[in-house]
Design a protein around this motif. Structure first.
Motif, PDB file in Angstrom:
ATOM      1  N   HIS A  23       1.216  -1.109   0.023  1.00 42.33           N
ATOM      2  CA  HIS A  23       0.182   0.089   0.212  1.00 42.33           C
ATOM      3  C   HIS A  23       1.127   1.604   0.451  1.00 42.33           C
ATOM      4  O   HIS A  23       0.527   2.588  -1.018  1.00 42.33           O
ATOM      5  CB  HIS A  23      -1.349   0.106   1.678  1.00 42.33           C
ATOM      6  CG  HIS A  23      -1.551   1.543   1.445  1.00 42.33           C
ATOM      7  ND1 HIS A  23      -1.321   2.280   2.108  1.00 42.33           N
ATOM      8  CD2 HIS A  23      -3.084   1.825   0.357  1.00 42.33           C
ATOM      9  CE1 HIS A  23      -2.207   3.285   2.195  1.00 42.33           C
ATOM     10  NE2 HIS A  23      -2.802   2.528   1.230  1.00 42.33           N
ATOM     11  N   HIS A  53      -9.270  -2.002   2.174  1.00 38.53           N
ATOM     12  CA  HIS A  53      -8.785  -0.256   1.930  1.00 38.53           C
ATOM     13  C   HIS A  53      -8.655   0.443   2.618  1.00 38.53           C
ATOM     14  O   HIS A  53      -9.317   0.269   3.382  1.00 38.53           O
ATOM     15  CB  HIS A  53      -8.533  -0.805   0.029  1.00 38.53           C
ATOM     16  CG  HIS A  53     -10.008  -0.172  -0.055  1.00 38.53           C
ATOM     17  ND1 HIS A  53     -11.253  -1.187  -0.459  1.00 38.53           N
ATOM     18  CD2 HIS A  53     -10.475   0.819  -0.216  1.00 38.53           C
ATOM     19  CE1 HIS A  53     -12.082  -0.357  -0.727  1.00 38.53           C
ATOM     20  NE2 HIS A  53     -11.706   1.138  -0.585  1.00 38.53           N
ATOM     21  N   LEU A  55      -8.772   4.862   2.112  1.00 38.33           N
ATOM     22  CA  LEU A  55     -10.024   5.342   2.041  1.00 38.33           C
ATOM     23  C   LEU A  55      -9.442   6.582   1.518  1.00 38.33           C
ATOM     24  O   LEU A  55      -9.959   7.198   3.008  1.00 38.33           O
ATOM     25  CB  LEU A  55     -11.577   5.014   1.496  1.00 38.33           C
ATOM     26  CG  LEU A  55     -12.744   6.201   0.453  1.00 38.33           C
ATOM     27  CD1 LEU A  55     -12.246   5.423  -0.427  1.00 38.33           C
ATOM     28  CD2 LEU A  55     -13.945   5.722   0.914  1.00 38.33           C
ATOM     29  N   THR A  66      -8.573   5.616  -3.310  1.00 34.22           N
ATOM     30  CA  THR A  66      -7.352   4.456  -3.395  1.00 34.22           C
ATOM     31  C   THR A  66      -6.268   4.482  -4.183  1.00 34.22           C
ATOM     32  O   THR A  66      -6.758   5.378  -5.387  1.00 34.22           O
ATOM     33  CB  THR A  66      -8.453   3.190  -3.107  1.00 34.22           C
ATOM     34  OG1 THR A  66      -8.760   2.813  -4.839  1.00 34.22           O
ATOM     35  CG2 THR A  66      -9.899   3.120  -1.945  1.00 34.22           C
TER      36      THR A  66
END
Length: 77
Positions: A23, A53, A55, A66
């Motif tokens: 990420h 995930h 946001l 994202t």
């Protein structure tokens, strides 16, 4: 050829051993100069961690994104 195409599987697994590492790398690729809203260009955001995930919501126009929106990986998580 990108540096990732030259990377061994072991090196790749070490660099991206966690979802957080992946990420963080995608965030830096997408917003290399820091977050910038894709709709209005504003540079501050709220961050929400959902089940799937992180946001990012623009503090000015409320557009949500994202790290995968607008990439080939969109809707994969």
């Amino acid at each position: 050829m990108s540096r990732y195409q030259k990377m061994s599987l072991v090196s790749f697994q070490k660099q991206f051993s966690t979802e957080e590492a992946c990420h963080d790398h995608l965030f830096k690729l997408k917003w290399a100069d820091g977050y910038s809203c894709e709709k209005c260009g504003h540079n501050t955001y709220f961050e929400t961690k959902t089940r799937k995930h992180n946001l990012y919501e623009c503090k000015k126009c409320r557009y949500q994104a994202t790290v995968t929106v607008g990439t080939v990986m969109e809707k994969t998580i």
